[in-house]
Scaffold this motif. Structure first.
Motif, short mmCIF file in Angstrom:
data_model
loop_
_atom_site.label_atom_id
_atom_site.label_comp_id
_atom_site.label_asym_id
_atom_site.label_seq_id
_atom_site.Cartn_x
_atom_site.Cartn_y
_atom_site.Cartn_z
N ARG A 165 53.08 32.32 48.40
CA ARG A 165 52.35 31.49 47.40
C ARG A 165 52.56 30.13 47.54
NH1 ARG A 165 50.64 35.19 43.21
NH2 ARG A 165 50.42 37.11 44.16
N LEU A 211 41.16 39.86 44.85
CA LEU A 211 41.92 40.14 43.41
C LEU A 211 41.72 41.36 42.72
CD1 LEU A 211 40.76 36.54 41.91
CD2 LEU A 211 42.85 37.11 42.64
N ARG A 239 51.09 30.13 37.06
CA ARG A 239 51.13 31.06 37.99
C ARG A 239 50.98 30.54 39.18
NH1 ARG A 239 54.50 34.72 37.94
NH2 ARG A 239 53.10 36.29 39.03
N GLU A 260 49.52 30.59 42.87
CA GLU A 260 48.32 31.29 43.89
C GLU A 260 48.51 31.00 45.23
OE1 GLU A 260 46.35 32.95 42.21
OE2 GLU A 260 46.36 32.39 40.19
N ARG A 261 47.70 31.93 45.92
CA ARG A 261 47.71 31.96 47.60
C ARG A 261 46.64 30.69 47.78
NH1 ARG A 261 46.06 37.87 48.93
NH2 ARG A 261 45.50 38.21 46.61
N TYR A 304 43.10 31.36 47.68
CA TYR A 304 42.37 31.16 46.39
C TYR A 304 42.28 29.76 45.63
CZ TYR A 304 41.72 36.15 46.29
OH TYR A 304 41.14 37.36 46.65
N ILE A 305 43.55 28.90 46.43
CA ILE A 305 43.32 27.74 45.91
C ILE A 305 42.23 26.87 46.05
CG2 ILE A 305 44.90 25.40 46.03
CD1 ILE A 305 47.40 27.15 45.92
N TYR A 348 42.77 21.43 40.16
CA TYR A 348 43.89 22.29 40.15
C TYR A 348 44.89 21.79 40.64
CZ TYR A 348 46.34 26.34 41.85
OH TYR A 348 47.47 27.26 41.91
N GLN A 350 48.72 32.88 31.40
CA GLN A 350 49.20 34.21 31.38
C GLN A 350 49.16 34.96 30.15
OE1 GLN A 350 49.07 35.40 34.32
NE2 GLN A 350 50.40 37.35 34.69
N TYR A 370 46.00 38.61 33.92
CA TYR A 370 45.54 38.63 35.36
C TYR A 370 44.29 38.29 35.31
CZ TYR A 370 49.95 40.77 36.47
OH TYR A 370 51.37 41.17 36.61
N MET A 427 39.99 32.63 37.08
CA MET A 427 41.04 31.94 37.45
C MET A 427 40.90 30.29 37.00
SD MET A 427 41.70 33.28 41.40
CE MET A 427 43.27 32.96 41.51
#
Length: 475
Positions: free
Chosen positions: A328, A355, A395, A397-398, A401-402, A412, A427, A432, A439
């Motif tokens: 992450r 996801l 949270r 993210e990978r 996905y970013i 972001y 969250q 989720y 997201m």
């Protein structure tokens, strides 16, 4: 450029001299008690005995001062100190610390009159402040002169390439005394055949490559000097710089189109607007980190039987590893491995990143229960302990996905200014996310959290998270 090694050496010098000053002030006060206060009270000379308690005090009390200074952020940015601000900060923290010492160690002293209390407080406060600031002034004054003479510089880029950028560069470079900007190049906003600044500085790339440019060139400061017709790109420029460990400044005529917390700073005869990177006051950041460490140790030790039971159930209900590790992106864009109890079948992403959804067939039966109660997140207390995460924060993210989120919401990167967390307002409110749109929707809660970040807000989020765990109502 001030190297990391030199910065550490400078920090250790401040810590060392602060320790010496605090130990000397306490030693002088100890003698004052023995040579004046106690003889005045008892009517005869008191022999000075440097016993074990004295030496313990000579070590532990200065160590306490170092912790106090660290909690106020004094040892950050050791090459960017102001002598006036340092004077005020040293005076305030000296009064605060000496007041604490007075009530803990001095108030129960045997005295002749209450006047001796005032003398004790003034004596320890004066010598502690004087000695501390004396050493600090020598160090800071020497550093300021090295910066002014351009012996120390901070890698700086100019975002902009035309008349305003050239004017700003010439004004800063023309100053007789430098304030530390070591220009290494410029970044363009719009493509042109020729840039006004290219005769003065190397061209480093386009504004949408800023993150790469900052990291590759170890940039410490970015000054945005764009033309009026380029203002529509300002939000995107700041979004590129958000979350990086870099000071962002803009020229004053952009103030009316900026939002957020800013402060004015006049340097080189030209005022610049600094976009404030401090989300929380340093003392709150220190307490937040101490709470993270203490809570993580508490949970990891006290609930170890729970981990064993959960781990065994994961192991014997479905084939595959007990712990799931995945890369992450953390604070300032630094990647790290996040740890969870495995809640999906193995090879869940053999067709690529995906996801999970509420009825995702990849989730195991026990995994669904863990997600409802957040039990799968428990191993992340190890991430908190190592400093990759915090108890409360957006949270993580990978990168995959970013990149997709940034296409729809460039802000972001604002989230990368803080450590990611086990739980967050997003969250708690949203749970989720099942797709990129969700997201992005959850993102607004995390942005609001960052803009209102405080210990009080963290406590509220933790309470709501505990209620979700107890009720098993997590999404």
């Amino acid at each position: 450029m001030a190297s990391t090694m030199n910065k550490r050496r400078q920090t250790l010098l401040y810590i060392g001299f602060d320790f010496i000053a605090a130990a000397t002030a306490w030693f002088l006060f100890f003698r004052f008690r023995k040579l004046y206060l106690e003889p005045t009270k008892f009517g005869y000379e008191i022999p000075i005995n440097y016993d074990e308690n004295f030496f313990w005090g000579l070590i532990l009390i200065p160590a306490g001062w170092i912790l106090l200074y660290a909690s106020t952020g004094f040892y950050k940015n050791v090459y960017r100190k102001s002598r006036l601000n340092e004077l005020i900060q040293t005076f305030v923290t000296s009064l605060l610390g000496c007041t604490f010492l007075f009530f803990i160690f001095i108030l129960d002293d045997a005295i002749n009159t209450y006047r001796d209390y005032y003398l004790s407080y003034l004596y320890i406060s004066f010598f502690h402040f004087f000695l501390t600031y004396f050493f600090r002034f020598i160090l800071t004054n020497r550093t300021v002169k090295r910066v002014q003479s351009r012996e120390i510089g901070f890698n700086t880029i100019i975002v902009g390439s035309n008349e305003k950028a050239l004017e700003l560069f010439q004004e800063i470079e023309g100053e007789k005394k430098s304030y530390g900007n070591k220009f290494i190049g410029f970044v363009r906003v719009n493509r042109r055949e020729k840039y006004v600044l290219e005769d003065k500085l190397p061209f480093l790339g386009n504004y949408n490559e800023l993150r790469k440019i900052v990291e590759e060139n170890e940039v410490e400061e970015a000054i945005i000097a764009i033309e009026s017709f380029e203002h529509q790109k300002l939000e995107a420029i700041i979004a590129e710089l958000e979350g990086l460990n870099v000071i962002i400044k803009v020229i004053p005529d952009m103030y009316d189109i900026l939002s957020g917390s800013v402060k004015m700073s006049t340097i080189f005869g030209a005022p610049l607007i600094i976009i404030n990177r401090e989300i929380m006051p340093p003392w709150q950041q220190t307490i937040k980190r101490l709470v993270d460490i203490a809570a993580s140790l508490f949970v990891l030790i006290l609930f170890s039987p729970v981990y064993i039971v959960v781990g065994l159930i994961v192991k014997f209900t479905t084939p595959g590893p007990i712990i799931f590790a995945q890369e992450r992106i953390g604070i300032h864009g630094k990647p790290f491995n996040i740890y969870k109890f495995r809640s999906m079948y193995i090879d869940a992403e053999k067709h690529g990143p995906a996801l999970s959804s509420e009825k995702d067939p990849r989730i195991t039966k026990f995994g669904r229960f863990m997600r409802k109660t957040r039990l799968d997140e428990i191993p992340q207390f190890f991430n908190v302990l190592t400093g990759d995460m915090s108890l409360v924060g957006p949270r993580p993210e990978r990168q995959f996905y970013i990149d997709k989120i940034v296409e729809k919401a460039s802000h972001y990167n604002h989230l990368l200014k803080v450590r990611p967390g086990i739980t967050s307002w997003g969250q708690v409110k949203y749970g989720y996310a099942e797709n990129v749109d969700q997201m992005v929707e959850r993102l607004k809660y995390d942005i609001i959290y960052i803009e209102n970040m405080s210990l009080y807000v963290d406590v509220k989020i933790l309470i709501y998270t505990i209620l979700i765990v107890l009720k098993g109502s997590g999404k």
